[in-house]
Design a protein around this motif. Structure first.
Motif, PDB file in Angstrom:
ATOM      1  N   PHE A  97     -24.994   7.287  -7.059  1.00 35.77           N
ATOM      2  CA  PHE A  97     -23.544   7.264  -7.239  1.00 35.77           C
ATOM      3  C   PHE A  97     -22.843   7.248  -5.884  1.00 35.77           C
ATOM      4  N   LYS A  98     -21.721   6.560  -5.841  1.00 36.29           N
ATOM      5  CA  LYS A  98     -20.952   6.460  -4.600  1.00 36.29           C
ATOM      6  C   LYS A  98     -19.458   6.563  -4.902  1.00 36.29           C
ATOM      7  N   LYS A  99     -18.759   7.284  -4.020  1.00 36.55           N
ATOM      8  CA  LYS A  99     -17.312   7.401  -4.165  1.00 36.55           C
ATOM      9  C   LYS A  99     -16.613   6.215  -3.503  1.00 36.55           C
ATOM     10  N   GLY A 100     -15.333   6.027  -3.842  1.00 37.48           N
ATOM     11  CA  GLY A 100     -14.541   4.964  -3.237  1.00 37.48           C
ATOM     12  C   GLY A 100     -14.175   5.303  -1.810  1.00 37.48           C
ATOM     13  N   LYS A 101     -13.333   4.497  -1.194  1.00 37.96           N
ATOM     14  CA  LYS A 101     -12.959   4.703   0.199  1.00 37.96           C
ATOM     15  C   LYS A 101     -12.193   6.006   0.378  1.00 37.96           C
ATOM     16  N   VAL A 102     -12.384   6.615   1.545  1.00 35.24           N
ATOM     17  CA  VAL A 102     -11.669   7.851   1.874  1.00 35.24           C
ATOM     18  C   VAL A 102     -10.207   7.530   2.139  1.00 35.24           C
ATOM     19  N   ARG A 103      -9.333   8.355   1.600  1.00 39.87           N
ATOM     20  CA  ARG A 103      -7.917   8.263   1.919  1.00 39.87           C
ATOM     21  C   ARG A 103      -7.534   9.554   2.611  1.00 39.87           C
ATOM     22  N   ALA A 104      -7.683   9.569   3.921  1.00 41.47           N
ATOM     23  CA  ALA A 104      -7.475  10.799   4.681  1.00 41.47           C
ATOM     24  C   ALA A 104      -6.028  11.233   4.686  1.00 41.47           C
ATOM     25  N   VAL A 105      -5.108  10.270   4.711  1.00 39.83           N
ATOM     26  CA  VAL A 105      -3.684  10.598   4.790  1.00 39.83           C
ATOM     27  C   VAL A 105      -2.958   9.847   3.688  1.00 39.83           C
ATOM     28  N   GLN A 106      -2.100  10.548   2.992  1.00 43.16           N
ATOM     29  CA  GLN A 106      -1.302   9.903   1.955  1.00 43.16           C
ATOM     30  C   GLN A 106      -0.079   9.290   2.617  1.00 43.16           C
ATOM     31  N   LEU A 107      -0.213   8.052   3.009  1.00 37.31           N
ATOM     32  CA  LEU A 107       0.889   7.383   3.685  1.00 37.31           C
ATOM     33  C   LEU A 107       1.948   6.946   2.682  1.00 37.31           C
ATOM     34  N   GLU A 108       3.159   6.979   3.132  1.00 37.51           N
ATOM     35  CA  GLU A 108       4.278   6.590   2.253  1.00 37.51           C
ATOM     36  C   GLU A 108       4.299   5.080   2.085  1.00 37.51           C
ATOM     37  N   VAL A 109       4.394   4.636   0.850  1.00 38.52           N
ATOM     38  CA  VAL A 109       4.472   3.202   0.566  1.00 38.52           C
ATOM     39  C   VAL A 109       5.900   2.732   0.795  1.00 38.52           C
ATOM     40  N   HIS A 110       6.053   1.645   1.552  1.00 34.13           N
ATOM     41  CA  HIS A 110       7.381   1.104   1.844  1.00 34.13           C
ATOM     42  C   HIS A 110       7.778   0.167   0.703  1.00 34.13           C
ATOM     43  N   ASN A 111       8.652   0.602  -0.184  1.00 33.15           N
ATOM     44  CA  ASN A 111       9.000  -0.181  -1.358  1.00 33.15           C
ATOM     45  C   ASN A 111       9.589  -1.535  -1.000  1.00 33.15           C
ATOM     46  N   GLN A 112      10.441  -1.567   0.045  1.00 30.50           N
ATOM     47  CA  GLN A 112      11.054  -2.829   0.443  1.00 30.50           C
ATOM     48  C   GLN A 112       9.988  -3.829   0.880  1.00 30.50           C
ATOM     49  N   LEU A 113       9.022  -3.357   1.662  1.00 26.95           N
ATOM     50  CA  LEU A 113       7.949  -4.231   2.111  1.00 26.95           C
ATOM     51  C   LEU A 113       7.093  -4.683   0.938  1.00 26.95           C
ATOM     52  N   PHE A 114       6.828  -3.780   0.010  1.00 33.79           N
ATOM     53  CA  PHE A 114       6.022  -4.126  -1.156  1.00 33.79           C
ATOM     54  C   PHE A 114       6.673  -5.286  -1.928  1.00 33.79           C
ATOM     55  N   GLU A 115       7.986  -5.229  -2.097  1.00 31.10           N
ATOM     56  CA  GLU A 115       8.689  -6.304  -2.801  1.00 31.10           C
ATOM     57  C   GLU A 115       8.611  -7.606  -2.013  1.00 31.10           C
ATOM     58  N   THR A 116       8.692  -7.522  -0.707  1.00 32.08           N
ATOM     59  CA  THR A 116       8.586  -8.725   0.125  1.00 32.08           C
ATOM     60  C   THR A 116       7.200  -9.358  -0.014  1.00 32.08           C
ATOM     61  N   LEU A 117       6.178  -8.529  -0.003  1.00 28.29           N
ATOM     62  CA  LEU A 117       4.813  -9.048  -0.145  1.00 28.29           C
ATOM     63  C   LEU A 117       4.596  -9.659  -1.526  1.00 28.29           C
ATOM     64  N   LYS A 118       5.229  -9.095  -2.533  1.00 30.56           N
ATOM     65  CA  LYS A 118       5.127  -9.669  -3.891  1.00 30.56           C
ATOM     66  C   LYS A 118       5.719 -11.075  -3.917  1.00 30.56           C
ATOM     67  N   LYS A 119       6.839 -11.278  -3.207  1.00 26.45           N
ATOM     68  CA  LYS A 119       7.467 -12.608  -3.168  1.00 26.45           C
ATOM     69  C   LYS A 119       6.562 -13.616  -2.485  1.00 26.45           C
ATOM     70  N   ILE A 120       5.948 -13.202  -1.391  1.00 27.28           N
ATOM     71  CA  ILE A 120       5.024 -14.097  -0.684  1.00 27.28           C
ATOM     72  C   ILE A 120       3.841 -14.435  -1.580  1.00 27.28           C
ATOM     73  N   ARG A 121       3.336 -13.458  -2.257  1.00 31.18           N
ATOM     74  CA  ARG A 121       2.205 -13.673  -3.171  1.00 31.18           C
ATOM     75  C   ARG A 121       2.577 -14.672  -4.250  1.00 31.18           C
ATOM     76  N   LYS A 122       3.785 -14.543  -4.776  1.00 35.74           N
ATOM     77  CA  LYS A 122       4.231 -15.448  -5.855  1.00 35.74           C
ATOM     78  C   LYS A 122       4.346 -16.882  -5.337  1.00 35.74           C
TER      79      LYS A 122
END
Length: 599
Positions: free
Chosen positions: A503-528
C-alpha cells in the motif's frame, strides 16, 4: 559526591534536577571510570564534564572541534563564575602563552583546546606540566573514520592521554553515533563497552517532516512569512545555493544572514553573532555552520537540500528546540539532490572503502525521504534502536491521507528486477519498464525481457519514484558504489507470490496553501479554449483537481509543472507554456496591485 554534584548543578547552572543520563555519567567519571556518553543534542552533554571539573582537584582538558563552540562555552562558564579558558588559532602567540601559563598554575578549572593543537611540536610537553585529571572529548564521533565528520587530528588524542605522567580519566560525548562508530570510539580511546551510557536519540519536541513534489522556493517563502518573528536555520548543499537563497530572502524583506566557508572569517563570525543575538531571524548556511551552536531558541531548521547521511541530518536538525520548545525540522526533497550528493562523494579524496560506506549511508538518507513510516523511528533505527515505536507527532504519523493498493504495480517492478537478474540499477530498470527505445536498452537486448514496456502508460519519473518507495520500504535494496544495482530482499518474495499486498499513500501536502479563486477561473478559461480547439471535453486537458493544484503551487518552470498531479511530459509540452504564462501574469498583477495599495 552525589549531593555535591546536585549542589553545583543548582549553584552554578540553576537546575534542580539532572536530565536523563547526566547523573550516571557524572557518577562514573567521579568514580574514576572512563565513560562514553551518547545523548541527543540539547540533552546537556556539557554538564557531564563541567560538574566533575568543579569537583576535581586538577584541570579538565576539553577537546572541542570548533572555535565558535569554545568561545560560547567559555563565555557561559565565565559568566557563571567558573574559571575557564580556551587555546586556539584565534589567539596571538603571546595570548596563548599567558593562558597556558595560567593553566599550569591551576588558575583554570577547564581548558578548551582544538584537536589540531595536539599536532604542534612541543604542545604535548606543555600539557604534561598541567595537573590534568580529566580529559573530555566533545563531538567524539569525529575520531571515527566511519563517523560523518571525521577529523584526523582527533586520532592524536589517544597518544596525548598515554603521555601524561598519570593517566587522566577520559570521557567522550556525542549526539550522533551509530553502533559501528560507538565501537570505534571505545576502541580508540580505551573505553570499556560496559561504560557506555546511551540515553537514546529521541527528541520529542521536534516535528519532523519531508516535503516533496512541490516548489521548494515557494514552500520556504510561505513558511517564513508565517513564522517571520521566529529564529531559524536554513541549510543548503552548496555555497552558490546559500548565496542565492540569502539574496532572495533579503529581497523579500526577511532579516536573513548567511554562513559558508567561502566567506571571510570576519563575515562568518559577524553573521553568526547577529543570529545568536536575534538581530537576524534566519541564517542560510552550508553544513559549515551549526555544530556546537548553543542558541537555544531556534524554532525551525529547514534543509533546502537533502544532506548526505542521517548523522549529518540529525545533528543539523538538532539545532532546533534546544530549549525543549516545540520546533520544526523540515526536509525539502528533490530528486536532483541525490545526484548532487553522489557527485560530492565521487569528487572526494576518500578511498574506495570509505566511498562505499558513504554511498550506503546516502541510500539510507534517500530511504528517509521516501518512507511512509514514522520519521523519528526511522532515524532511531538507524542509530541502533531495536524497538523504535512511532512518535505520533511527525509528518508521517499525523498524515491522514488514504492508502492505495499498488500491489500489482509493485509486482511488475520487482519482477522486472528479477528478470534482469539483479544486474542493473534504477535507471535501466525504469527504462525497461517504460519500454524506452534507449540505445543501451537495445544494445543489451533488454527489449526482449518479458517485463519490457509493462508500465509504458506511466512516465519514467513516476516509475523511478515507485522504485525509490519500494527501496525505502525494504522490498528492494541498492548495492554497489556510484552505480548501484537493484536487488530483491526477502520482503519482496511474498509480494511476488501474491501473498502480501503493498500500500502507498498519495503525495505529501506539507502546507495547506490558499487556492487563488481568481487564478483558478482564469485557468478554467484557458482550459476551455484549448479543449475547443482540440474538440475534446475540458477535463481531458486537465481535471479541476490539477487546476486547483496549479492555483496553489503556482508552477514557474517545467520541473515545477511536472510536479502537479495529472501533468505528464506530453501534457507539459502541449499545454505547459499557456498555463505557466497565465500564472506568471497573475503573479505580476498581484504584485502591482499590492504595491499600488501600499502607495
Amino acid at each position: 559526591m552525589e549531593a555535591a554534584a546536585q549542589q553545583i548543578l543548582k549553584q552554578y547552572f540553576g537546575y534542580d534536577a539532572f536530565r536523563p543520563g547526566q547523573q550516571q555519567i557524572i557518577d562514573q567519571i567521579l568514580s574514576g571510570r572512563d565513560t562514553l556518553g551518547i545523548m541527543p543534542t540539547g540533552g546537556g552533554k556539557s554538564l557531564c564534564y563541567q560538574i566533575p571539573a568543579l569537583l576535581g582537584r586538577g584541570v579538565t582538558l576539553v577537546i572541542s572541534p570548533l572555535i565558535a563552540l569554545m568561545k560560547d562555552q567559555v563565555d557561559a562558564l565565565t559568566n557563571s563564575g567558573i574559571p575557564a579558558t580556551y587555546i586556539n588559532s584565534s589567539l596571538t602567540f603571546q595570548e596563548s602563552g599567558i593562558r597556558l601559563s595560567g593553566a599550569r598554575q591551576g588558575r583554570y578549572k577547564l581548558v578548551y583546546i582544538a584537536p589540531e593543537r595536539l599536532e604542534l611540536p612541543g604542545f604535548m610537553h606543555t600539557l604534561e606540566q598541567m595537573d590534568v585529571d580529566l580529559v573530555a572529548v566533545d563531538e567524539a564521533h569525529c575520531i571515527s573514520q566511519w563517523g560523518h565528520d571525521f577529523r584526523p587530528s582527533y586520532r592524536q588524542i589517544a597518544t596525548m592521554i598515554d603521555q601524561f605522567p598519570k593517566r587522566p580519566v577520559v570521557t567522550a560525548l556525542t549526539a550522533t553515533a551509530t553502533p559501528r562508530v560507538t565501537e570505534d570510539i571505545c576502541r580508540l580511546l580505551g573505553i570499556p563497552q560496559d561504560h557506555v551510557v546511551a540515553t537514546g536519540f529521541a527528541r520529542d519536541n521536534l516535528f519532523f517532516q519531508v516535503v516533496s513534489g512541490q516548489n521548494p522556493a515557494r514552500f520556504l517563502r510561505d513558511y517564513l512569512k508565517a513564522n517571520r518573528d521566529q529564529p531559524g536555520i536554513i541549510y543548503a548543499a552548496t555555497r552558490k545555493e546559500v548565496d542565492r537563497l540569502h539574496d532572495a530572502l533579503q529581497k523579500e524583506g526577511f532579516a536573513a544572514g548567511k554562513y559558508h566557508a567561502g566567506m571571510s572569517e570576519e563575515a562568518r563570525a559577524a553573521n553568526q553573532e547577529h543570529f545568536l543575538y536575534d538581530d537576524l531571524s534566519v541564517l542560510v548556511a552550508t553544513n559549515a555552520f551549526g555544530m556546537g551552536i548553543n542558541k537555544s531558541n531556534v524554532r525551525y531548521v529547514i534543509h533546502y537540500n537533502m544532506p548526505r547521511n542521517i548523522e549529518a541530518y540529525y545533528q543539523e536538525a538538532g539545532r532546533a528546540g534546544r530549549d525543549g520548545g516545540k520546533s520544526d525540522c523540515i526536509l525539502l526533497f528533490s530528486p536532483q539532490d541525490i545526484r548532487l550528493q553522489k557527485f560530492f562523494i565521487d569528487q572526494s579524496e576518500m578511498d574506495d572503502a570509505l566511498k562505499g560506506e558513504e554511498y550506503r549511508k546516502l541510500e539510507q538518507m534517500i530511504g528517509y525521504c521516501h518512507t511512509e513510516t514514522c520519521l523519528q523511528s526511522y532515524i532511531l533505527r538507524y542509530f541502533g534502536a531495536r524497538e523504535a515505536v512511532s512518535c505520533g507527532h511527525c509528518g508521517n504519523c499525523l498524515d491522514t491521507r488514504g492508502k492505495s493498493d499498488i500491489s500489482e504495480t509493485a509486482q511488475k517492478i520487482l519482477s522486472c528486477v528479477r528478470r534482469l537478474h539483479e544486474r542493473y540499477g534504477k535507471t535501466m530498470v525504469t527504462k525497461v519498464l517504460a519500454g524506452a527505445s534507449d540505445q543501451k536498452v537495445l544494445s543489451f537486448k533488454l527489449d526482449r525481457v518479458s517485463t519490457y514496456g509493462i508500465m509504458k502508460e506511466q512516465p519514467q519519473r513516476q516509475i523511478s519514484e515507485l522504485i525509490d518507495f519500494l527501496t525505502a520500504e525494504g522490498y528492494l535494496t541498492q548495492q554497489g558504489g556510484a552505480y548501484p544495482v537493484l536487488k530483491l530482499t526477502e520482503r519482496a518474495v511474498p509480494v511476488l507470490k501474491g501473498e502480501t499486498k503493498v500500500f502507498k499513500k498519495g503525495k505529501v501536502r506539507a502546507v495547506q496553501l490558499e487556492v487563488h479563486n481568481q487564478l483558478f477561473e482564469t485557468l478554467k478559461k484557458i482550459r476551455k479554449e484549448l479543449a475547443q480547439k482540440e474538440y475534446v471535453p475540458p477535463y481531458i486537458i486537465f481535471s479541476d483537481q490539477s487546476l486547483r493544484e496549479m492555483s496553489a503551487q503556482l508552477p514557474q518552470t517545467d520541473r515545477d509543472f511536472l510536479m502537479i498531479k495529472g501533468v505528464g511530459q506530453q501534457k507539459l509540452e502541449k499545454y505547459g507554456q499557456a498555463f505557466m504564462e497565465a500564472i506568471a501574469a497573475y503573479e505580476k498583477d498581484s504584485s502591482e496591485t499590492a504595491a499600488a495599495k501600499e502607495d
